[in-house]
Structure formats: C-alpha cells, structure tokens
Design a protein around this motif. Structure first.
Motif, PDB file in Angstrom:
ATOM      1  N   ILE A   1     -10.810  10.975  15.308  1.00 17.62           N
ATOM      2  CA  ILE A   1     -10.042  11.412  14.125  1.00 17.62           C
ATOM      3  C   ILE A   1      -9.099  12.556  14.516  1.00 17.62           C
ATOM      4  N   ALA A   2      -9.595  13.486  15.329  1.00 22.56           N
ATOM      5  CA  ALA A   2      -8.744  14.598  15.787  1.00 22.56           C
ATOM      6  C   ALA A   2      -7.545  14.073  16.579  1.00 22.56           C
ATOM      7  N   ARG A   3      -7.755  13.015  17.364  1.00 23.50           N
ATOM      8  CA  ARG A   3      -6.660  12.426  18.133  1.00 23.50           C
ATOM      9  C   ARG A   3      -5.567  11.907  17.196  1.00 23.50           C
ATOM     10  N   VAL A   4      -5.980  11.266  16.116  1.00 20.09           N
ATOM     11  CA  VAL A   4      -5.016  10.771  15.129  1.00 20.09           C
ATOM     12  C   VAL A   4      -4.277  11.937  14.460  1.00 20.09           C
ATOM     13  N   LEU A   5      -5.012  13.036  14.188  1.00 17.75           N
ATOM     14  CA  LEU A   5      -4.375  14.219  13.587  1.00 17.75           C
ATOM     15  C   LEU A   5      -3.348  14.815  14.537  1.00 17.75           C
ATOM     16  N   ALA A   6      -3.699  14.908  15.813  1.00 23.71           N
ATOM     17  CA  ALA A   6      -2.768  15.465  16.801  1.00 23.71           C
ATOM     18  C   ALA A   6      -1.541  14.567  16.945  1.00 23.71           C
ATOM     19  N   GLN A   7      -1.747  13.304  16.746  1.00 25.52           N
ATOM     20  CA  GLN A   7      -0.643  12.335  16.804  1.00 25.52           C
ATOM     21  C   GLN A   7       0.332  12.559  15.644  1.00 25.52           C
ATOM     22  N   GLU A   8      -0.122  13.276  14.622  1.00 25.18           N
ATOM     23  CA  GLU A   8       0.646  13.476  13.388  1.00 25.18           C
ATOM     24  C   GLU A   8       1.037  12.145  12.767  1.00 25.18           C
ATOM     25  N   ALA A   9       0.079  11.230  12.792  1.00 20.35           N
ATOM     26  CA  ALA A   9       0.288   9.904  12.210  1.00 20.35           C
ATOM     27  C   ALA A   9       0.404  10.019  10.692  1.00 20.35           C
ATOM     28  N   LYS A  10       1.115   9.086  10.097  1.00 22.49           N
ATOM     29  CA  LYS A  10       1.241   9.056   8.638  1.00 22.49           C
ATOM     30  C   LYS A  10       0.280   8.046   8.018  1.00 22.49           C
ATOM     31  N   ILE A  11      -0.264   7.190   8.900  1.00 17.25           N
ATOM     32  CA  ILE A  11      -1.177   6.141   8.444  1.00 17.25           C
ATOM     33  C   ILE A  11      -2.390   6.130   9.376  1.00 17.25           C
ATOM     34  N   ILE A  12      -3.575   6.034   8.798  1.00 19.31           N
ATOM     35  CA  ILE A  12      -4.781   5.837   9.607  1.00 19.31           C
ATOM     36  C   ILE A  12      -5.310   4.434   9.335  1.00 19.31           C
ATOM     37  N   LEU A  13      -5.480   3.675  10.393  1.00 17.79           N
ATOM     38  CA  LEU A  13      -6.133   2.373  10.287  1.00 17.79           C
ATOM     39  C   LEU A  13      -7.480   2.487  10.980  1.00 17.79           C
ATOM     40  N   ALA A  14      -8.563   2.372  10.223  1.00  7.90           N
ATOM     41  CA  ALA A  14      -9.895   2.559  10.793  1.00  7.90           C
ATOM     42  C   ALA A  14     -10.679   1.253  10.674  1.00  7.90           C
ATOM     43  N   ASP A  15     -11.008   0.677  11.825  1.00  7.98           N
ATOM     44  CA  ASP A  15     -11.675  -0.625  11.848  1.00  7.98           C
ATOM     45  C   ASP A  15     -13.185  -0.445  11.977  1.00  7.98           C
TER      46      ASP A  15
ATOM     47  N   ASP B   1     -14.989  13.342   6.388  1.00  4.50           N
ATOM     48  CA  ASP B   1     -13.824  13.832   7.137  1.00  4.50           C
ATOM     49  C   ASP B   1     -12.582  13.016   6.792  1.00  4.50           C
ATOM     50  N   LEU B   2     -12.727  11.694   6.826  1.00  5.61           N
ATOM     51  CA  LEU B   2     -11.574  10.826   6.533  1.00  5.61           C
ATOM     52  C   LEU B   2     -11.047  11.080   5.123  1.00  5.61           C
ATOM     53  N   LYS B   3     -11.977  11.236   4.189  1.00  2.81           N
ATOM     54  CA  LYS B   3     -11.593  11.448   2.795  1.00  2.81           C
ATOM     55  C   LYS B   3     -10.899  12.808   2.614  1.00  2.81           C
TER      56      LYS B   3
ATOM     57  N   THR C   1      -4.624   5.920   4.200  1.00  2.00           N
ATOM     58  CA  THR C   1      -5.827   5.588   4.973  1.00  2.00           C
ATOM     59  C   THR C   1      -6.354   4.217   4.575  1.00  2.00           C
ATOM     60  N   ILE C   2      -6.531   3.376   5.565  1.00  2.26           N
ATOM     61  CA  ILE C   2      -7.061   2.032   5.321  1.00  2.26           C
ATOM     62  C   ILE C   2      -8.286   1.860   6.207  1.00  2.26           C
ATOM     63  N   VAL C   3      -9.413   1.622   5.568  1.00  3.36           N
ATOM     64  CA  VAL C   3     -10.684   1.588   6.294  1.00  3.36           C
ATOM     65  C   VAL C   3     -11.366   0.246   6.073  1.00  3.36           C
ATOM     66  N   ASN C   4     -11.664  -0.450   7.154  1.00  2.00           N
ATOM     67  CA  ASN C   4     -12.486  -1.655   7.063  1.00  2.00           C
ATOM     68  C   ASN C   4     -13.940  -1.241   6.968  1.00  2.00           C
ATOM     69  N   LEU C   5     -14.619  -1.784   5.970  1.00  2.00           N
ATOM     70  CA  LEU C   5     -16.022  -1.431   5.785  1.00  2.00           C
ATOM     71  C   LEU C   5     -16.844  -2.680   5.555  1.00  2.00           C
TER      72      LEU C   5
ATOM     73  N   ILE D   1       0.861  -1.179   0.000  1.00  2.70           N
ATOM     74  CA  ILE D   1       0.000   0.000   0.000  1.00  2.70           C
ATOM     75  C   ILE D   1       0.896   1.227   0.000  1.00  2.70           C
ATOM     76  N   GLY D   2       0.702   2.097  -0.993  1.00  3.93           N
ATOM     77  CA  GLY D   2       1.561   3.256  -1.148  1.00  3.93           C
ATOM     78  C   GLY D   2       1.102   4.450  -0.326  1.00  3.93           C
ATOM     79  N   GLN D   3       2.000   5.418  -0.187  1.00  3.71           N
ATOM     80  CA  GLN D   3       1.662   6.613   0.586  1.00  3.71           C
ATOM     81  C   GLN D   3       0.504   7.360  -0.062  1.00  3.71           C
ATOM     82  N   GLY D   4      -0.432   7.795   0.763  1.00  8.90           N
ATOM     83  CA  GLY D   4      -1.539   8.613   0.286  1.00  8.90           C
ATOM     84  C   GLY D   4      -2.716   7.828  -0.270  1.00  8.90           C
ATOM     85  N   GLU D   5      -2.607   6.519  -0.340  1.00 14.32           N
ATOM     86  CA  GLU D   5      -3.746   5.735  -0.847  1.00 14.32           C
ATOM     87  C   GLU D   5      -4.910   5.778   0.136  1.00 14.32           C
ATOM     88  N   PHE D   6      -6.116   5.645  -0.405  1.00 15.57           N
ATOM     89  CA  PHE D   6      -7.314   5.498   0.432  1.00 15.57           C
ATOM     90  C   PHE D   6      -7.901   4.140   0.079  1.00 15.57           C
ATOM     91  N   VAL D   7      -7.635   3.167   0.944  1.00 17.01           N
ATOM     92  CA  VAL D   7      -7.978   1.775   0.659  1.00 17.01           C
ATOM     93  C   VAL D   7      -9.144   1.333   1.531  1.00 17.01           C
TER      94      VAL D   7
END
Ligand code: ADP
Ligand code: ADP
Length: 237
Positions: A156-170, A187-189, A199-203, A25-31
């Motif tokens: 989501i704000a917590r992840v932003l404050a973390q300055e994470a490079k990857i979001i894993l959303a279950d 918001d995620l998009k 961003t990797i989102v389980n749906l 999975i490359g940087q910036g992908e929305f999977v």
C-alpha cells in the motif's frame, strides 16, 4: 475516472473471462467487486490496468483510452494506477524502503532507477507513505522478513509513493488472518477517505464488501449481475 465500454475478454483457450461489461466508476469511490472463484474479478482488474488486453470494447482511464494507448502514453496512464495483489508482489530480498521507492520508478529515467538512485524528495515521500500505514520503523528490514499483513501494508505504501489516483486491489486480504485483514482493509478505507483515491477491491467475501465499500459490483460468469450501493446488496449471487 474509469469507464468500461462493452468490454469482453476471451482467453486464448476460448474461455470467456469477461462478457460485455459496461461500467463507470467515479473519482473517490470505494468499490468492492465480489463473486465466486472464476467469476471474472481478476480478469476485470487486470483489464483496467491492461496487464492483459481485452478482446472487445474499450476502457478509459481519466478520459484516456488505455485500450488504444501505446508506449509512453500507456506508461503515463499506468502511473496513475497502483496495483495490490493477494501475494503482495514485493521484491523479497530487498529492503522495505526500496520496495516503496519502486513506486517512483516511472517518474525517472530507467538508468537512474536501475542503479537505485532516487532523489532525496522521493526518499522523504517513501517515508511519509510508510508512516501512513504505520510501518516506517521497518524501512531497512528485508521485505521477506515481514509478516503477511506488514508486507501488504508495504505494498500500500508503494502505491502511495507512486502517487497513484486509482488503487486496484486483487483479493488483497485473501491470504491474511482476520485481524490482519481488518488492519489492511482499514488502511485502504482510511487512505480512500483522506486522499479521495479511487479504490477498487476484489473480495471473496460479501461481508467485507458490505463493511468497507460504498458500492458493490457482483460478477458471475464474466457478467455484472449486481451493481449498487451496499444497502441494496443481498446474499444472493
Ligand atoms: P476470479 O478472479 O473471479 O476468480 P478470474 O478472472 O480469475 O476469476 O477468471 C475468470 C474466468 O477466466 C475463469 O473461468 C477462469 O478459469 C478463466 N481464466 C482466468 N485466467 C485465464 C487464463 N490465463 N487462461 C484461460 N482462462 C483463464
Ligand atoms: P502483523 O500484525 O502486521 O501481521 P505480526 O504480529 O504477525 O504482524 O508480526 C509480529 C512480528 O513478527 C513482526 O515484527 C514480524 O516481523 C514478525 N513476523 C511475523 N511473521 C513472520 C514471518 N513469517 N517471518 C518472519 N517474521 C515474521
């Protein structure tokens, strides 16, 4: 950004959660990761952050093996990975602001953060994060006084404050109504587009995956049965 090499996960009771997964999975992908209940979506996400260990294979995050990492190395890799859960996982009786500041914990000495002492820059960063999900006016409200949609935006704000490079959303919207689902997915998009955060989102629903993701990964019985752009995803599972 994320490379999964021949990863399998067999649970203690013998259940195979993941079965020889290979994925880049490359940087910036929305999977979007889709599949029926029990397909392995959650197991896959938890493996990427090493919330549990895989039993075979290796996972690399930004070129570093999270599978082999220990102690400080593991903490440094995890700093780049923000998690969002179906059940929000906020500190319920704690203010929204403190919940967002919890994203900064890995950046300071444990003692200071246990005492709740964060530098002014962190508080400013937390407010900017809250602003980006339009919820700064709730900063001093207790987290458990917010609606589900609002709580997920705090996460989501917590992840932003973390300055994470990857979001894993279950399954971040599994417990939300349709209108709130749209707000949280929007918001995620938007954050993905503005910041290039991977961003990797389980749906659970393919419709949402089609609407928001650029790439869909279909899982069945712990294996990948589809991996491609949204345009090629059919309703078959
Ligand atoms: P999904 O997120 O797609 O619903 P999961 O990753 O939760 O799927 O589950 C994949 C498989 O692993 C299922 O068969 C599930 O029952 C099993 N499983 C998940 N967690 C555990 C566990 N802690 N112990 C044993 N089996 C588990
Ligand atoms: P959202 O659109 O973010 O889901 P709502 O329209 O559901 O927000 O909520 C509107 C207001 O009602 C919010 O200010 C929120 O604090 C309050 N509220 C909603 N649900 C609850 C709840 N379960 N407990 C306490 N307050 C709630």
């Amino acid at each position: 950004m994320i490379e999964i090499r021949n990863a399998s996960k067999t649970y203690a009771n013998g259940t195979k959660g993941l079965n020889h997964i290979n994925l880049t999975i490359g940087q910036g992908e929305f999977v979007a990761v889709v599949g029926l209940s029990g397909a392995g979506k959650s197991t896959l996400l938890r493996s990427m952050n090493r919330l549990h260990d895989i039993t075979e294979g290796e996972i690399l995050i930004g070129g570093k093996s999270i599978t082999a990492a220990k102690g400080k190395q593991l903490r440094m890799i995890r700093r780049d990975i923000g998690m969002i859960f179906q059940s929000f996982n906020l500190l319920k009786r704690t203010s929204v602001l403190r919940n967002v500041l919890a994203g900064r914990v890995g950046y300071h000495s444990t003692l200071r953060t246990v005492l709740g002492q964060f530098p002014k820059q962190d508080v400013e960063l937390a407010f900017r994060a809250l602003d980006r999900v339009n919820i700064a006016e709730k900063a001093y409200v207790r987290a458990d006084e917010l609606s589900g949609g609002q709580q997920q935006r705090v996460a989501i704000a917590r992840v932003l404050a973390q300055e994470a490079k990857i979001i894993l959303a279950d399954e971040p919207v599994a417990s939300l109504d349709p209108l709130t689902t749209k707000q949280v997915m929007d918001d995620l998009k938007r954050i993905n587009q503005e910041s290039g955060i991977t961003t990797i989102v389980n749906l659970h629903f393919i419709d949402l995956a089609r609407q928001y993701a650029t790439r869909i990964i279909g899982l069945r019985a712990g294996g990948i049965v589809f991996d491609g752009p949204v345009s090629e995803a059919t309703d078959e599972r």
